[in-house]
Structure formats: C-alpha cells, structure tokens
Design a protein around this motif. Sequence first.
Motif, PDB file in Angstrom:
ATOM      1  N   SER A  19       0.846  -1.195   0.000  1.00 32.79           N
ATOM      2  CA  SER A  19       0.000   0.000   0.000  1.00 32.79           C
ATOM      3  C   SER A  19       0.881   1.246   0.000  1.00 32.79           C
ATOM      4  CB  SER A  19      -0.919  -0.014   1.221  1.00 32.79           C
ATOM      5  OG  SER A  19      -1.657   1.176   1.291  1.00 32.79           O
ATOM      6  N   PHE A  20       0.761   2.067  -1.011  1.00 31.61           N
ATOM      7  CA  PHE A  20       1.617   3.255  -1.169  1.00 31.61           C
ATOM      8  C   PHE A  20       1.598   4.167   0.059  1.00 31.61           C
ATOM      9  CE2 PHE A  20       2.344   7.523  -3.257  1.00 31.61           C
ATOM     10  CZ  PHE A  20       3.679   7.321  -3.536  1.00 31.61           C
ATOM     11  N   PRO A  21       0.430   4.540   0.578  1.00 32.96           N
ATOM     12  CA  PRO A  21       0.436   5.427   1.745  1.00 32.96           C
ATOM     13  C   PRO A  21       0.793   4.749   3.059  1.00 32.96           C
ATOM     14  CG  PRO A  21      -1.813   5.116   0.930  1.00 32.96           C
ATOM     15  CD  PRO A  21      -0.919   4.314   0.051  1.00 32.96           C
ATOM     16  N   HIS A  22       0.659   3.418   3.134  1.00 35.16           N
ATOM     17  CA  HIS A  22       0.893   2.707   4.396  1.00 35.16           C
ATOM     18  C   HIS A  22       2.300   2.128   4.521  1.00 35.16           C
ATOM     19  CE1 HIS A  22      -3.734   2.059   4.821  1.00 35.16           C
ATOM     20  NE2 HIS A  22      -3.341   3.201   5.365  1.00 35.16           N
ATOM     21  N   THR A  23       3.123   2.315   3.505  1.00 31.42           N
ATOM     22  CA  THR A  23       4.480   1.752   3.531  1.00 31.42           C
ATOM     23  C   THR A  23       5.534   2.838   3.333  1.00 31.42           C
ATOM     24  OG1 THR A  23       4.335   1.274   1.160  1.00 31.42           O
ATOM     25  CG2 THR A  23       3.741  -0.505   2.667  1.00 31.42           C
ATOM     26  N   GLU A  24       5.290   4.006   3.920  1.00 30.48           N
ATOM     27  CA  GLU A  24       6.223   5.134   3.772  1.00 30.48           C
ATOM     28  C   GLU A  24       6.438   5.471   2.301  1.00 30.48           C
ATOM     29  OE1 GLU A  24       7.268   6.872   6.318  1.00 30.48           O
ATOM     30  OE2 GLU A  24       6.298   5.531   7.750  1.00 30.48           O
ATOM     31  N   PHE A  25       5.378   5.334   1.498  1.00 31.37           N
ATOM     32  CA  PHE A  25       5.381   5.714   0.080  1.00 31.37           C
ATOM     33  C   PHE A  25       6.432   4.932  -0.709  1.00 31.37           C
ATOM     34  CE2 PHE A  25       3.876   9.259   2.657  1.00 31.37           C
ATOM     35  CZ  PHE A  25       2.599   9.399   2.135  1.00 31.37           C
ATOM     36  N   SER A  26       6.391   3.623  -0.525  1.00 34.60           N
ATOM     37  CA  SER A  26       7.289   2.747  -1.271  1.00 34.60           C
ATOM     38  C   SER A  26       6.569   2.190  -2.498  1.00 34.60           C
ATOM     39  CB  SER A  26       7.790   1.606  -0.385  1.00 34.60           C
ATOM     40  OG  SER A  26       6.726   0.752  -0.041  1.00 34.60           O
ATOM     41  N   PHE A  27       7.353   1.742  -3.465  1.00 33.66           N
ATOM     42  CA  PHE A  27       6.802   1.170  -4.688  1.00 33.66           C
ATOM     43  C   PHE A  27       7.846   0.236  -5.292  1.00 33.66           C
ATOM     44  CE2 PHE A  27       8.758   5.274  -5.509  1.00 33.66           C
ATOM     45  CZ  PHE A  27       9.549   5.074  -6.624  1.00 33.66           C
ATOM     46  N   LYS A  28       7.452  -0.476  -6.344  1.00 35.34           N
ATOM     47  CA  LYS A  28       8.345  -1.427  -7.003  1.00 35.34           C
ATOM     48  C   LYS A  28       8.707  -0.913  -8.400  1.00 35.34           C
ATOM     49  CE  LYS A  28       8.239  -4.913  -3.948  1.00 35.34           C
ATOM     50  NZ  LYS A  28       9.413  -5.478  -3.268  1.00 35.34           N
ATOM     51  N   VAL A  29       9.958  -1.140  -8.770  1.00 33.60           N
ATOM     52  CA  VAL A  29      10.442  -0.774 -10.101  1.00 33.60           C
ATOM     53  C   VAL A  29      10.934  -2.040 -10.792  1.00 33.60           C
ATOM     54  CG1 VAL A  29      12.208   0.494 -11.384  1.00 33.60           C
ATOM     55  CG2 VAL A  29      11.070   1.580  -9.435  1.00 33.60           C
ATOM     56  N   TYR A  30      10.385  -2.305 -11.971  1.00 35.64           N
ATOM     57  CA  TYR A  30      10.796  -3.489 -12.746  1.00 35.64           C
ATOM     58  C   TYR A  30      11.658  -3.048 -13.924  1.00 35.64           C
ATOM     59  CZ  TYR A  30      10.476  -7.792 -15.491  1.00 35.64           C
ATOM     60  OH  TYR A  30      10.773  -8.932 -16.201  1.00 35.64           O
ATOM     61  N   ILE A  31      12.806  -3.712 -14.094  1.00 34.28           N
ATOM     62  CA  ILE A  31      13.735  -3.401 -15.188  1.00 34.28           C
ATOM     63  C   ILE A  31      13.682  -4.560 -16.177  1.00 34.28           C
ATOM     64  CG2 ILE A  31      16.114  -2.769 -15.774  1.00 34.28           C
ATOM     65  CD1 ILE A  31      16.459  -2.124 -12.736  1.00 34.28           C
ATOM     66  N   PRO A  32      12.968  -4.398 -17.293  1.00 34.60           N
ATOM     67  CA  PRO A  32      12.781  -5.523 -18.221  1.00 34.60           C
ATOM     68  C   PRO A  32      14.071  -6.059 -18.837  1.00 34.60           C
ATOM     69  CG  PRO A  32      11.165  -3.786 -18.646  1.00 34.60           C
ATOM     70  CD  PRO A  32      12.159  -3.234 -17.679  1.00 34.60           C
ATOM     71  N   SER A  33      15.041  -5.195 -19.132  1.00 37.24           N
ATOM     72  CA  SER A  33      16.253  -5.655 -19.822  1.00 37.24           C
ATOM     73  C   SER A  33      17.025  -6.672 -18.992  1.00 37.24           C
ATOM     74  CB  SER A  33      17.161  -4.466 -20.173  1.00 37.24           C
ATOM     75  OG  SER A  33      17.591  -3.814 -18.995  1.00 37.24           O
ATOM     76  N   SER A  34      17.013  -6.496 -17.668  1.00 32.53           N
ATOM     77  CA  SER A  34      17.730  -7.434 -16.789  1.00 32.53           C
ATOM     78  C   SER A  34      16.776  -8.326 -16.002  1.00 32.53           C
ATOM     79  CB  SER A  34      18.619  -6.655 -15.811  1.00 32.53           C
ATOM     80  OG  SER A  34      17.840  -5.785 -15.006  1.00 32.53           O
ATOM     81  N   ARG A  35      15.468  -8.111 -16.168  1.00 27.66           N
ATOM     82  CA  ARG A  35      14.426  -8.873 -15.466  1.00 27.66           C
ATOM     83  C   ARG A  35      14.618  -8.820 -13.948  1.00 27.66           C
ATOM     84  NH1 ARG A  35      11.778 -12.606 -19.305  1.00 27.66           N
ATOM     85  NH2 ARG A  35      12.709 -12.196 -21.327  1.00 27.66           N
ATOM     86  N   THR A  36      14.937  -7.660 -13.453  1.00 30.19           N
ATOM     87  CA  THR A  36      15.148  -7.482 -12.013  1.00 30.19           C
ATOM     88  C   THR A  36      14.106  -6.528 -11.442  1.00 30.19           C
ATOM     89  OG1 THR A  36      16.766  -5.724 -12.463  1.00 30.19           O
ATOM     90  CG2 THR A  36      17.620  -7.946 -12.095  1.00 30.19           C
ATOM     91  N   VAL A  37      13.863  -6.677 -10.139  1.00 29.82           N
ATOM     92  CA  VAL A  37      12.907  -5.827  -9.427  1.00 29.82           C
ATOM     93  C   VAL A  37      13.654  -5.066  -8.340  1.00 29.82           C
ATOM     94  CG1 VAL A  37      10.819  -5.779  -8.004  1.00 29.82           C
ATOM     95  CG2 VAL A  37      11.023  -7.444  -9.867  1.00 29.82           C
ATOM     96  N   GLU A  38      13.415  -3.770  -8.245  1.00 29.49           N
ATOM     97  CA  GLU A  38      14.055  -2.941  -7.219  1.00 29.49           C
ATOM     98  C   GLU A  38      12.995  -2.334  -6.314  1.00 29.49           C
ATOM     99  OE1 GLU A  38      16.501  -0.015  -9.085  1.00 29.49           O
ATOM    100  OE2 GLU A  38      18.022  -1.478  -9.752  1.00 29.49           O
ATOM    101  N   ASP A  39      13.316  -2.262  -5.019  1.00 31.03           N
ATOM    102  CA  ASP A  39      12.444  -1.581  -4.059  1.00 31.03           C
ATOM    103  C   ASP A  39      12.809  -0.104  -4.049  1.00 31.03           C
ATOM    104  OD1 ASP A  39      11.193  -3.957  -3.202  1.00 31.03           O
ATOM    105  OD2 ASP A  39      12.910  -4.419  -1.929  1.00 31.03           O
ATOM    106  N   SER A  40      11.812   0.741  -4.149  1.00 32.05           N
ATOM    107  CA  SER A  40      12.044   2.188  -4.151  1.00 32.05           C
ATOM    108  C   SER A  40      11.110   2.864  -3.160  1.00 32.05           C
ATOM    109  CB  SER A  40      11.831   2.777  -5.550  1.00 32.05           C
ATOM    110  OG  SER A  40      12.780   2.264  -6.457  1.00 32.05           O
ATOM    111  N   GLU A  41      11.501   4.044  -2.773  1.00 35.81           N
ATOM    112  CA  GLU A  41      10.713   4.785  -1.783  1.00 35.81           C
ATOM    113  C   GLU A  41      10.923   6.269  -2.006  1.00 35.81           C
ATOM    114  OE1 GLU A  41      11.117   5.403   2.968  1.00 35.81           O
ATOM    115  OE2 GLU A  41      10.977   3.315   2.302  1.00 35.81           O
ATOM    116  N   ILE A  42       9.856   7.033  -1.873  1.00 30.54           N
ATOM    117  CA  ILE A  42       9.977   8.488  -1.990  1.00 30.54           C
ATOM    118  C   ILE A  42      10.436   9.026  -0.641  1.00 30.54           C
ATOM    119  CG2 ILE A  42       8.754  10.640  -2.464  1.00 30.54           C
ATOM    120  CD1 ILE A  42       6.859   9.024  -4.218  1.00 30.54           C
ATOM    121  N   PRO A  43      11.580   9.713  -0.596  1.00 31.64           N
ATOM    122  CA  PRO A  43      12.130  10.147   0.694  1.00 31.64           C
ATOM    123  C   PRO A  43      11.214  11.126   1.405  1.00 31.64           C
ATOM    124  CG  PRO A  43      13.314  11.167  -1.141  1.00 31.64           C
ATOM    125  CD  PRO A  43      12.410  10.138  -1.735  1.00 31.64           C
ATOM    126  N   ASN A  44      11.282  11.090   2.723  1.00 27.93           N
ATOM    127  CA  ASN A  44      10.487  11.991   3.549  1.00 27.93           C
ATOM    128  C   ASN A  44      11.224  13.317   3.679  1.00 27.93           C
ATOM    129  OD1 ASN A  44       8.845  13.221   5.405  1.00 27.93           O
ATOM    130  ND2 ASN A  44       8.618  11.403   6.693  1.00 27.93           N
TER     131      ASN A  44
END
Length: 525
Positions: A497-522
């Motif tokens: 949940s975007f508002p319930h997880t300190e505004f975190s989200f997932k980023v998918y990189i298709p070229s390497s098929r990897t997933v990164e955890d990201s967060e908007i800083p406070n």
Amino acid sequence: MAELQQVKSEVNSAFKLSGFTIRRDASTFVAEQLLDMNYQERKRMIDKLISHLLHQCLSQPVLEKQHLEVAYRECSSLGLEESETVLNVIDAFSIPKIHYDNERKKFVKDANFVKNLFPEPKWKAQLFIDRYTIIWQRTIRNKLFATETLPTTTDVKRFSLRKIEVLLSNSSRVDDVIVLGFLTQLTEGKFYLEDPTGSVVLDMTQTRYHSGLFTESSFVLAEGFYEDKVLHVMGLVLPPSEVRLMSSPYFGNINTFGGKSRTLLKNSQNLLKLEQDNEDGIIVFLSDVWFDNLKVISKLKTLFSGFNEFPPIAIVFLGEFLSCPYGYEHSTQLKAALINLGDMIYPFTKLRESCKFIFVPGLGDPAAPNILPRPPIPSIVTKDISNKLGDAVIFTSNPCRIQYCTQEIVVLRQDLVTKMCRNSIHFPETGDIPDHITKTLLSQCTLSPLSLGVQPIFWKHADALSLYPIPDLVVIGDQFQPYTRSYQNCQVINPGSFPHTEFSFKVYIPSSRTVEDSEIPNDDS
C-alpha cells in the motif's frame, strides 16, 4: 550542401540500379533523412527502402515523394513488423479462449468462442473442468508421473496418477493411491475430492500438508489409501508447476497472451533486441494510490519530477484511487481527483510524451460489482483526464495484462493474502506467506484459487485469470507488506500500500528482469 548532393547521388544511383525512377523532391526527402548517418547506415537504410518498395507492387516504377515518406516511416519504426508492438495493455475481456485438444495433445485457440457476462449454467462447471484439464496434462508430464519418458534405469521413484472413477470401481482396499482432484465440501463439514469422473469422501484426520495454501476449490494431489468408499489422505500436496520452456511446445506459436498480433510476440527477435538495448527502461508499480489525499499527491509530484528527465516506460497505478468511500458522490469525487492529477502531470512535458500512465481499478472504485474480471473505470469519470493527456493515459480492467517487447506481465489488484489465509483449510506451520502464495498461484494456474462464494468470477471470462503458460512477472496489488519472490523463472511482486508503507513502490527493469524496491524520501524535515 555538397554533402547533401553526394547523398542524393547515392540515393539516385541505388534506386536506378533497382529499376526505379525517383522524382527530384523524393530523392531530396530521402537524402535529408539520411544526411546524419554514416555510409554503412545509409546503405542499409537505402536497401531497406528499396526492398520495401519492391514488395509494394507499384503500378509504375516512378517514385513520388509520398511513396518514399510512407516507406521511410515504416522502415524506420525500430525495425519492427506491423504486428510487433513495443507496449500493449490488454483488457481482461479480450483475452483469447484457449483449450486443450486431447487428441492432438496441444492447446488450440477457439475462434468461434463467444464471451458474455451471463452465460448458460453449464459454464460454472466448465471453468473448473478447463482448469482441471490444464493441471492434469501438465502433471502427467512431470518426471514423477511420466513413466513413458523415463528410462528404466532412472533412480527417480515413479507414481501412478489415478482418476476417481477407478477408485469407486474397487470394493477392496487400494494402497498407494495418488489422485488429482478438486477440493470441495459437497455436504457441510465434510470434504470431498472431485474430478470429471466422480467424487470421493476424504478422511483428513492423519493428513500431512506440504507447502502452499490449500483452499476450498483448489486442485490438489491427495496421497493415501482407499477403503470402504473413503480416501484416507496421508499427504496433501499442490500439483507441480511447470517452467515456461516446458509448456511452450504444447502451444506452438499461437498468441495465448492476448493483443492484436496473431503470433506470440515472446518469440520476436526484433522485440528482444529492442528490449535488451533499452537498459534504462523501467516500469513503475504503485498500489493504493489515493488521489484525494494531499500527502499522496505531494509524493506523486516528487515522483513525477524525479522521472521527468528520464521517463519510465510506464507508471502503473493500482486502486483504490480514493482514501474512503463517498457514497453516491464517489464517482464525482474520483472525477475531480483525476482532473487534478491530469493538471499535475501536464507540466512534466517529457514524462507526458514518453510515459504511459496505466490505471487498474480496485474493489472500491466505481462502478462494478465484486466479480473478477472487473471492467475499467467508466469513461464518464475518466474523459477529462483522457482529453487532457491523450494517449498517455490508459484505463484498463482488473486484472489486466501488459506486453512489453517479449515480456508478459499480469497485474491484479486484490487483497489476496487475507482471502487465501482466511479460507485455507490448513495454515502452514513453516515458511513465510509470500512463498506459499507464490507457489500456490503458479501451481493452480490462476490468480484466484478460491471458491466462487469467496471470490465470484464471470464464468466465461475465467481465462483472464489464467497463469498458464507462466508469465514473466505477476504483480499483485495487496495491502499485505511488500515482497518480491521468484519461482519457476517467474517473479511475483507486491508493491504494498503506497500510503501505508512510507510511500514505497516497485520498479521493474525488463532488460535485466530485475525488481528494485524504491521509496519516496520523507522531506518533512
């Protein structure tokens, strides 16, 4: 000017050798397009143009400027053929109907299949029969059961998979029974195992459960012995899943994923090269994005600002899109919130022109019942933001499918962890829940391995929930904590949940098929 004349001379000579007469304005147009290329690149493009025009069967060999404009536009479209799309968002209601042909031992597309929301009652059973058939043909090929393909010297223990009608025909005890069936309660408080040939009562007092979540209406492998018309279950295990490479030969080149192309774009070499070359391309996933919440809007503005210089391929918003239900004003409030969002996105020119904004509705968004698949948000609510941002915004169904180059992505907004744990007949004692969820979904070949009473499904649209053959990425927008899991060469992620997880989200990189955890800083401090 001298360089332009030289390029024009190359163009005229090449077309003349191929039997064409090219008008002056046409050769000037081509020369201007090729001016910034080196000699080898120019030669390749001229050859492509000539090849393209030769296949057009022109009535006369005189080339006008409009001929060259069309040819150049088509030849410079990243080298892709007409059916090859880089990004395609596929609505759940347009997913093709695929069924298994027992005689040919392969899957075929049902071209005459007519989908509707309220079909005949037989389709309620048919959706489970179809799922059983998929799981049966996949299980019988597994090395534990495929006795025909295993050499006699192998040290792998082989098992015999039985149908329920075989058990029912026996009056004496049968040991070492393994049955694939549908777990259900035909009478209250008593579990049965059912397949298309019959049903049998289960005694589960001594059952040992393997990993995964076993819900009513899921398909299981039951191991035990049969006596006195009762199957005494010693072990309950999920059917084995299958990597994409093993499934592919049974589908051929038909497009099982959906979209305009007749053939499966997963096999396109042009798209694969484009996918690998775009190393910086990313797809962003956010869930529970409340457009009426000032804090969320502020964080989204920070997100858009950060991505404006290097726009992602797409930003996928998963509902619900409002923080609370507004009753009869819900649609009006959402429409106003989307207009505000459009106004916020518009100044970010690069982002607006290069990125797609994809909206997948949640349970609380207008205006559809709690039945999967659920249609997109009505156009009367979305028309203002669509008019402002044009093709940049896409409102789609839940679930939906996204094809990016050769990659297949399935997106669902559903609080699946809560529903599956609550309706599981046995809660796992070891392992973590994301692992169990991931294994269960890919084993059951569906996004909703639940009874129709818990999660209703439009019977004729059950194919929209299919996870077979296994896609590259499955995105489950769940209020459970964020996770990323990999199983059978497929990644299953939950952005949280975007508002319930300190505004975190997932980023998918298709070229390497990897997933990164990201967060908007406070930035409050």
